[in-house]
Design a protein around this motif. Structure first.
Motif, PDB file in Angstrom:
ATOM      1  N   ALA A  57       0.812  -1.970   0.048  1.00 42.27           N
ATOM      2  CA  ALA A  57      -0.059  -0.044   0.046  1.00 42.27           C
ATOM      3  C   ALA A  57       0.787   1.122   0.192  1.00 42.27           C
ATOM      4  N   HIS A  58       1.918   1.194   0.666  1.00 48.01           N
ATOM      5  CA  HIS A  58       3.071   2.059   0.492  1.00 48.01           C
ATOM      6  C   HIS A  58       3.630   2.458  -0.505  1.00 48.01           C
ATOM      7  N   LEU A  59       3.523   1.357  -1.313  1.00 48.57           N
ATOM      8  CA  LEU A  59       4.396   1.563  -2.514  1.00 48.57           C
ATOM      9  C   LEU A  59       3.530   2.114  -4.126  1.00 48.57           C
ATOM     10  N   SER A  91      -5.675   8.301  12.981  1.00 50.08           N
ATOM     11  CA  SER A  91      -4.603   7.522  13.102  1.00 50.08           C
ATOM     12  C   SER A  91      -3.864   7.692  12.228  1.00 50.08           C
ATOM     13  N   GLY A  92      -2.626   6.841  11.992  1.00 43.75           N
ATOM     14  CA  GLY A  92      -1.382   7.907  11.269  1.00 43.75           C
ATOM     15  C   GLY A  92      -0.281   6.484  11.734  1.00 43.75           C
ATOM     16  N   THR A  93       0.152   5.924  10.850  1.00 38.27           N
ATOM     17  CA  THR A  93       1.633   5.705  10.656  1.00 38.27           C
ATOM     18  C   THR A  93       2.385   5.480  12.246  1.00 38.27           C
ATOM     19  N   SER A 105      -8.046  15.004   2.577  1.00 41.59           N
ATOM     20  CA  SER A 105      -6.754  14.331   3.061  1.00 41.59           C
ATOM     21  C   SER A 105      -5.950  12.939   2.267  1.00 41.59           C
ATOM     22  N   LEU A 106      -4.777  12.406   3.169  1.00 47.71           N
ATOM     23  CA  LEU A 106      -4.142  12.019   2.164  1.00 47.71           C
ATOM     24  C   LEU A 106      -4.823  10.515   2.933  1.00 47.71           C
ATOM     25  N   GLU A 107      -4.846   9.468   1.763  1.00 52.77           N
ATOM     26  CA  GLU A 107      -5.566   7.838   1.916  1.00 52.77           C
ATOM     27  C   GLU A 107      -4.657   7.411   2.934  1.00 52.77           C
ATOM     28  N   THR A 158      -2.779   3.237   7.510  1.00 52.14           N
ATOM     29  CA  THR A 158      -3.615   2.885   8.644  1.00 52.14           C
ATOM     30  C   THR A 158      -4.731   3.361   9.122  1.00 52.14           C
ATOM     31  N   ARG A 159      -5.585   4.462   8.623  1.00 56.13           N
ATOM     32  CA  ARG A 159      -6.996   4.575   8.449  1.00 56.13           C
ATOM     33  C   ARG A 159      -7.655   3.254   7.484  1.00 56.13           C
ATOM     34  N   ALA A 160      -7.268   2.706   6.219  1.00 55.81           N
ATOM     35  CA  ALA A 160      -7.678   1.827   5.414  1.00 55.81           C
ATOM     36  C   ALA A 160      -7.601   0.271   6.258  1.00 55.81           C
ATOM     37  N   ASN A 203       6.647  18.574   0.280  1.00 51.65           N
ATOM     38  CA  ASN A 203       5.632  20.391   0.149  1.00 51.65           C
ATOM     39  C   ASN A 203       4.934  20.164   1.895  1.00 51.65           C
ATOM     40  N   TYR A 204       5.294  20.217   3.247  1.00 53.34           N
ATOM     41  CA  TYR A 204       4.426  19.971   3.954  1.00 53.34           C
ATOM     42  C   TYR A 204       4.278  21.185   4.784  1.00 53.34           C
ATOM     43  N   LEU A 205       4.161  22.226   4.177  1.00 55.45           N
ATOM     44  CA  LEU A 205       4.097  23.752   4.654  1.00 55.45           C
ATOM     45  C   LEU A 205       2.715  24.084   5.676  1.00 55.45           C
ATOM     46  N   GLU A 254      -8.797  16.561   7.830  1.00 57.04           N
ATOM     47  CA  GLU A 254      -7.628  15.391   8.543  1.00 57.04           C
ATOM     48  C   GLU A 254      -6.950  16.457  10.022  1.00 57.04           C
ATOM     49  N   ALA A 255      -5.959  15.751  10.398  1.00 58.82           N
ATOM     50  CA  ALA A 255      -4.684  15.935  11.236  1.00 58.82           C
ATOM     51  C   ALA A 255      -4.164  16.909  10.332  1.00 58.82           C
ATOM     52  N   THR A 256      -2.946  17.624  10.863  1.00 59.43           N
ATOM     53  CA  THR A 256      -2.123  17.775  10.406  1.00 59.43           C
ATOM     54  C   THR A 256      -0.669  16.911  10.142  1.00 59.43           C
ATOM     55  N   GLY A 257      -0.965  15.108  10.778  1.00 64.43           N
ATOM     56  CA  GLY A 257       0.323  14.468  10.474  1.00 64.43           C
ATOM     57  C   GLY A 257      -1.101  12.635  10.444  1.00 64.43           C
ATOM     58  N   ASP A 258      -2.105  13.319  10.647  1.00 63.91           N
ATOM     59  CA  ASP A 258      -2.937  11.957  10.421  1.00 63.91           C
ATOM     60  C   ASP A 258      -4.137  11.919  10.409  1.00 63.91           C
ATOM     61  N   ASN A 259      -5.125  11.038   9.551  1.00 61.53           N
ATOM     62  CA  ASN A 259      -6.359  10.620   9.499  1.00 61.53           C
ATOM     63  C   ASN A 259      -7.460  10.941  10.803  1.00 61.53           C
ATOM     64  N   VAL A 260      -8.740  11.310  10.295  1.00 66.32           N
ATOM     65  CA  VAL A 260      -9.834  11.808  11.400  1.00 66.32           C
ATOM     66  C   VAL A 260     -10.841  10.635  11.520  1.00 66.32           C
TER      67      VAL A 260
HETATM   68  N1  PMP Z   1      -2.571  12.715   6.435  1.00 63.54           N
HETATM   69  C1  PMP Z   1      -0.798  13.291   6.967  1.00 63.54           C
HETATM   70  C2  PMP Z   1      -1.280  14.474   5.969  1.00 63.54           C
HETATM   71  C3  PMP Z   1      -0.603  12.323   6.563  1.00 63.54           C
HETATM   72  O1  PMP Z   1       1.176  12.649   6.486  1.00 63.54           O
HETATM   73  C4  PMP Z   1      -0.176  10.744   6.925  1.00 63.54           C
HETATM   74  C5  PMP Z   1       1.040  10.352   7.575  1.00 63.54           C
HETATM   75  N2  PMP Z   1       1.617  10.271   8.459  1.00 63.54           N
HETATM   76  C6  PMP Z   1      -1.296  10.827   7.703  1.00 63.54           C
HETATM   77  C7  PMP Z   1      -2.790  11.397   6.952  1.00 63.54           C
HETATM   78  C8  PMP Z   1      -1.431   9.236   7.808  1.00 63.54           C
HETATM   79  O2  PMP Z   1      -1.427   8.558   6.392  1.00 63.54           O
HETATM   80  P1  PMP Z   1      -0.574   6.881   7.344  1.00 63.54           P
HETATM   81  O3  PMP Z   1      -2.036   6.237   8.367  1.00 63.54           O
HETATM   82  O4  PMP Z   1      -0.820   6.844   6.199  1.00 63.54           O
HETATM   83  O5  PMP Z   1      -0.004   7.207   7.838  1.00 63.54           O
END
Ligand code: PMP
Length: 288
Positions: A48-50, A246-248, A207-209, A212-214, A154-156, A184-190
């Motif tokens: 999934a990551h690849l 949820s997030g990695t 949001s990023l797909e 962990t969410r899946a 780019n995560y600004l 979403e949150a800044t680095g996680d899904n809601v």
């Molecule tokens: N949203 C953002 C903006 C992210 O950077 C991440 C990964 N840290 C996630 C959601 C969660 O994704 P994953 O479960 O694939 O880590």
């Protein structure tokens, strides 16, 4: 032991792992990356990551200089060389060395590097007690400007929201899209839980797909829970029974306060705790 870093085609010592100041990954944030977990020496959800990495690269017309099989081998070599049992991998593909102009097509050789290190999780107390968040005023990137589905260098946009959180003395912020719906949150899904039903904003909300969410959705489904993807408002977050991210890196973490308002009864809820436990077992291969 000094870290060994995979740089383009081989392992090098950390001190030798350097890239050019002319790399467009640095000059423009032009590139894509993945954050991946290693559990018990096994790379978690690698396919999934690849897939996400290659799709993001395709969207920005970045040719990845290795095949998925070659990257898989390089990841395993890097994990083994650093004796990582439980850890975190950062896999980065940069546009490569170019000129000071934007033109990506004159960057001949995309760069690829892999860092495998130990993981910095939130402290255990935060999982027990639950985390506090705020609503960010920084709006998530408009999907028609830069799709949040591309995990770009780019995560600004996220960093600006993270600064708002830290200025408010909380670790995370929820970001909303241009229409006011939860992204979403800044680095996680809601996720939220209301009346026993698990709700998540659709990916199209910005949001990023999340991988962990899946997995969380799959585990919730296995437990017989209904999972609904629908647009959520700030009001929904204020009145839900349970709230988690949820997030990695974070895996599953309960949220107990947003904008000073208590969520549910102020503790991570029962469905949150159950899903956190199921995720823990699933990731570590200890499923019942
Ligand atoms: N949203 C953002 C903006 C992210 O950077 C991440 C990964 N840290 C996630 C959601 C969660 O994704 P994953 O479960 O694939 O880590």
């Amino acid at each position: 032991m000094a870290l060994k870093i995979w740089l383009n085609d081989r392992l090098v010592e950390k001190a030798e792992a350097k890239i050019s100041v002319f790399d467009h990954g640095l000059l423009y944030g032009d590139g894509v990356f993945e954050g991946i977990r290693v559990y018990g020496g096994r790379v978690f959800e690698l396919k999934a990551h690849l897939r996400r990495l290659f799709e993001g690269a395709r969207a920005i017309r970045l040719p990845i200089p290795m095949t998925k099989e070659e990257i898989t081998d390089a990841l395993q070599v890097t994990v083994a060389a650093n004796e990582i049992d439980d850890g975190y991998i950062r896999l980065v593909v940069t546009r490569g060395v170019g000129t000071l102009g934007l033109n990506p097509f004159i960057c001949r050789d995309p760069g690829l590097f892999i860092i495998a290190d130990s993981i910095q999780l939130y402290p255990e107390e935060l999982y027990e007690a639950g985390m506090k968040v705020i609503s960010a005023t920084t709006v998530r990137n408009h999907p028609l400007a830069l799709s949040p589905q591309i995990k770009s260098l780019n995560y600004l946009n996220n960093i600006l929201a993270k600064i708002e959180a830290l200025d408010s003395d909380v670790p995370e912020a929820v970001m909303f899209n241009h229409e006011g719906y939860v992204a979403e949150a800044t680095g996680d899904n809601v996720f939220i839980v209301k009346n026993g039903i698990v709700h998540a904003p659709p990916v199209e909300a910005g949001s990023l797909e999340g991988i962990t969410r899946a997995v969380v959705m799959k585990l919730a489904d296995r437990e017989g829970l209904t999972v609904v993807e629908k647009n959520l408002t700030r009001h929904d977050l204020y009145v839900c029974d349970e709230f988690f991210l949820s997030g990695t890196a974070a895996e599953v973490i309960g949220i107990v306060e947003i904008d000073g308002r208590t969520v549910g009864d102020g503790k991570p809820g029962p469905i949150t705790c159950m899903l956190r436990e199921r995720f823990y077992e699933y990731a570590r291969g200890k499923e019942k």
